[in-house]
Write a protein that holds these residues in place. Structure first.
Motif, short mmCIF file in Angstrom:
data_model
loop_
_atom_site.label_atom_id
_atom_site.label_comp_id
_atom_site.label_asym_id
_atom_site.label_seq_id
_atom_site.Cartn_x
_atom_site.Cartn_y
_atom_site.Cartn_z
N LEU A 1 28.68 32.54 36.40
CA LEU A 1 29.63 33.58 36.02
C LEU A 1 29.76 33.68 34.50
O LEU A 1 29.80 34.78 33.93
N ALA A 2 29.82 32.52 33.84
CA ALA A 2 29.93 32.51 32.38
C ALA A 2 28.71 33.15 31.74
O ALA A 2 28.81 33.91 30.77
N ALA A 3 27.52 32.83 32.28
CA ALA A 3 26.28 33.39 31.73
C ALA A 3 26.23 34.90 31.92
O ALA A 3 25.85 35.64 31.00
N LEU A 4 26.64 35.37 33.09
CA LEU A 4 26.62 36.81 33.36
C LEU A 4 27.61 37.56 32.47
O LEU A 4 27.29 38.61 31.91
N LEU A 5 28.81 37.00 32.33
CA LEU A 5 29.80 37.66 31.47
C LEU A 5 29.38 37.60 30.01
O LEU A 5 29.68 38.50 29.22
N PRO B 1 29.19 42.50 42.42
CA PRO B 1 28.22 42.58 41.33
C PRO B 1 28.85 42.17 40.00
O PRO B 1 30.04 42.41 39.76
N ALA B 2 28.04 41.54 39.13
CA ALA B 2 28.54 41.08 37.84
C ALA B 2 29.13 42.22 37.02
O ALA B 2 30.15 42.05 36.33
N ALA B 3 28.51 43.39 37.10
CA ALA B 3 29.01 44.54 36.34
C ALA B 3 30.42 44.92 36.79
O ALA B 3 31.25 45.36 35.99
N GLN B 4 30.70 44.73 38.09
CA GLN B 4 32.02 45.05 38.62
C GLN B 4 33.08 44.10 38.07
O GLN B 4 34.19 44.50 37.75
N LEU B 5 32.69 42.81 37.94
CA LEU B 5 33.61 41.82 37.38
C LEU B 5 33.90 42.12 35.91
O LEU B 5 35.05 42.08 35.48
N ALA B 6 32.85 42.42 35.16
CA ALA B 6 33.03 42.75 33.74
C ALA B 6 33.92 43.98 33.58
O ALA B 6 34.80 44.03 32.71
N GLU B 7 33.71 44.96 34.43
CA GLU B 7 34.51 46.18 34.35
C GLU B 7 35.96 45.90 34.72
O GLU B 7 36.89 46.49 34.14
N ALA B 8 36.17 44.98 35.67
CA ALA B 8 37.53 44.61 36.05
C ALA B 8 38.25 43.95 34.88
O ALA B 8 39.45 44.19 34.65
N VAL B 9 37.54 43.12 34.14
CA VAL B 9 38.12 42.47 32.96
C VAL B 9 38.58 43.53 31.96
O VAL B 9 39.68 43.46 31.41
N ALA C 1 48.23 36.74 45.89
CA ALA C 1 47.77 36.90 44.51
C ALA C 1 48.64 37.91 43.76
O ALA C 1 49.02 37.70 42.61
N MET C 2 48.97 39.02 44.42
CA MET C 2 49.81 40.02 43.79
C MET C 2 51.21 39.46 43.51
O MET C 2 51.80 39.72 42.46
N GLU C 3 51.72 38.67 44.44
CA GLU C 3 53.04 38.06 44.25
C GLU C 3 53.02 37.06 43.10
O GLU C 3 54.04 36.85 42.44
N ALA C 4 51.84 36.44 42.87
CA ALA C 4 51.71 35.46 41.78
C ALA C 4 51.51 36.14 40.43
O ALA C 4 51.47 35.47 39.40
N GLY C 5 51.37 37.47 40.42
CA GLY C 5 51.24 38.18 39.17
C GLY C 5 49.83 38.59 38.80
O GLY C 5 49.58 38.99 37.66
N ALA C 6 48.90 38.50 39.75
CA ALA C 6 47.50 38.85 39.45
C ALA C 6 47.37 40.35 39.16
O ALA C 6 48.02 41.18 39.77
N ASP C 7 46.50 40.65 38.20
CA ASP C 7 46.21 42.04 37.86
C ASP C 7 44.98 42.56 38.60
O ASP C 7 44.76 43.77 38.71
N ALA C 8 44.15 41.63 39.07
CA ALA C 8 42.94 42.01 39.81
C ALA C 8 42.64 40.96 40.85
O ALA C 8 42.95 39.78 40.68
N PHE C 9 42.02 41.39 41.94
CA PHE C 9 41.64 40.48 43.02
C PHE C 9 40.27 40.90 43.53
O PHE C 9 40.11 42.01 44.05
N LEU C 10 39.27 40.04 43.34
CA LEU C 10 37.89 40.38 43.69
C LEU C 10 37.24 39.25 44.46
O LEU C 10 37.60 38.08 44.29
N VAL C 11 36.26 39.60 45.29
CA VAL C 11 35.45 38.56 45.94
C VAL C 11 34.32 38.17 45.00
O VAL C 11 33.82 38.97 44.22
N LYS C 12 33.92 36.90 45.07
CA LYS C 12 32.96 36.37 44.09
C LYS C 12 31.55 36.94 44.24
O LYS C 12 30.76 36.86 43.31
N ASP C 13 31.25 37.51 45.40
CA ASP C 13 29.90 38.05 45.55
C ASP C 13 29.81 39.51 45.10
O ASP C 13 28.82 40.19 45.31
#
Length: 205
Positions: free
Chosen positions: A21-25, A111-119, A97-109
């Motif tokens: 994940l670190a390498a992809l980001l 696409p990397a581009a989707q994770l970057a865009e979520a950030v 997660a929403m109750e804990a204050g999360a701004d995003a909730f994604l499954v780890k599989d």
């Protein structure tokens, strides 16, 4: 984000997944992973030490879960953006997660581009939720278990007897028995082991 680079903390206990994940980001021009931890109870200190913008938190970690870490960050560093990642698409996790204050909730599989865009989106003030999980959470409804019922079910997961649970939780055996019975009924389970399994599968523990 003073120089335009989004500083990210990555919390994930599986080193291969974390490094991937670190390498992809790291391939993104505007994102830098400045800290990595493998335990949930190391998240807050790392966040404070590295002046991050976004924390990516896996749910299943030793020390503290990603949900517990998210709630702690939300309390202690309220301006920080929180992205919760999960291997398990359990509807109950989304609500927690929403109750804990999360701004995003994604499954780890995802696409990397989707994770970057979520950030990027959470930093812009948007909320990002995996659409399949969102639909499942709506269909599933709210967690029927009270906090105490969840606490006792979690404690019962290792096969402890009512007497052992009562001693551990500082309750009477009758109280423990009543809570377990109610939880089993709510989950339409045949016994406590099945109740634990059902609650875990739905992300309610």
């Amino acid at each position: 984000m003073s120089d335009g680079t989004i500083k990210v903390l990555l919390a994930e206990d599986q080193s291969m997944v974390r490094e991937a994940l670190a390498a992809l980001l790291g391939l993104e021009d505007d994102i830098e992973v400045v800290a990595q931890v493998a335990r949930g109870d190391e998240v807050l200190a790392a966040a404070r030490a590295h002046d991050i913008d976004v924390a990516l938190l896996d749910i299943e970690m030793p020390g503290a879960t990603g949900l517990e870490a998210a709630a702690q960050l939300n309390r202690e560093l309220p301006g920080l953006k929180l992205v919760v990642l999960t291997t398990f698409g359990r509807p109950g996790y989304l609500r927690s997660a929403m109750e804990a204050g999360a701004d995003a909730f994604l499954v780890k599989d995802a696409p990397a581009a989707q994770l970057a865009e979520a950030v990027r989106k959470v930093l812009a003030g948007e909320r990002v939720i995996d659409p399949t999980l969102a639909a499942a959470a709506l269909a599933e409804g709210a967690n029927p278990l009270t906090d105490r019922e969840r606490e006792i079910l979690r404690a019962a997961a290792d096969g402890s007897t009512n007497a052992e649970l009562a001693k551990h939780l500082h309750l009477s055996q009758g109280t423990v028995r009543n809570y377990l019975s109610t939880a089993i009924q709510k989950l339409a389970a045949r016994n406590r082991a099945e109740a634990v399994r059902i609650a875990r599968e739905k992300g309610w523990l």
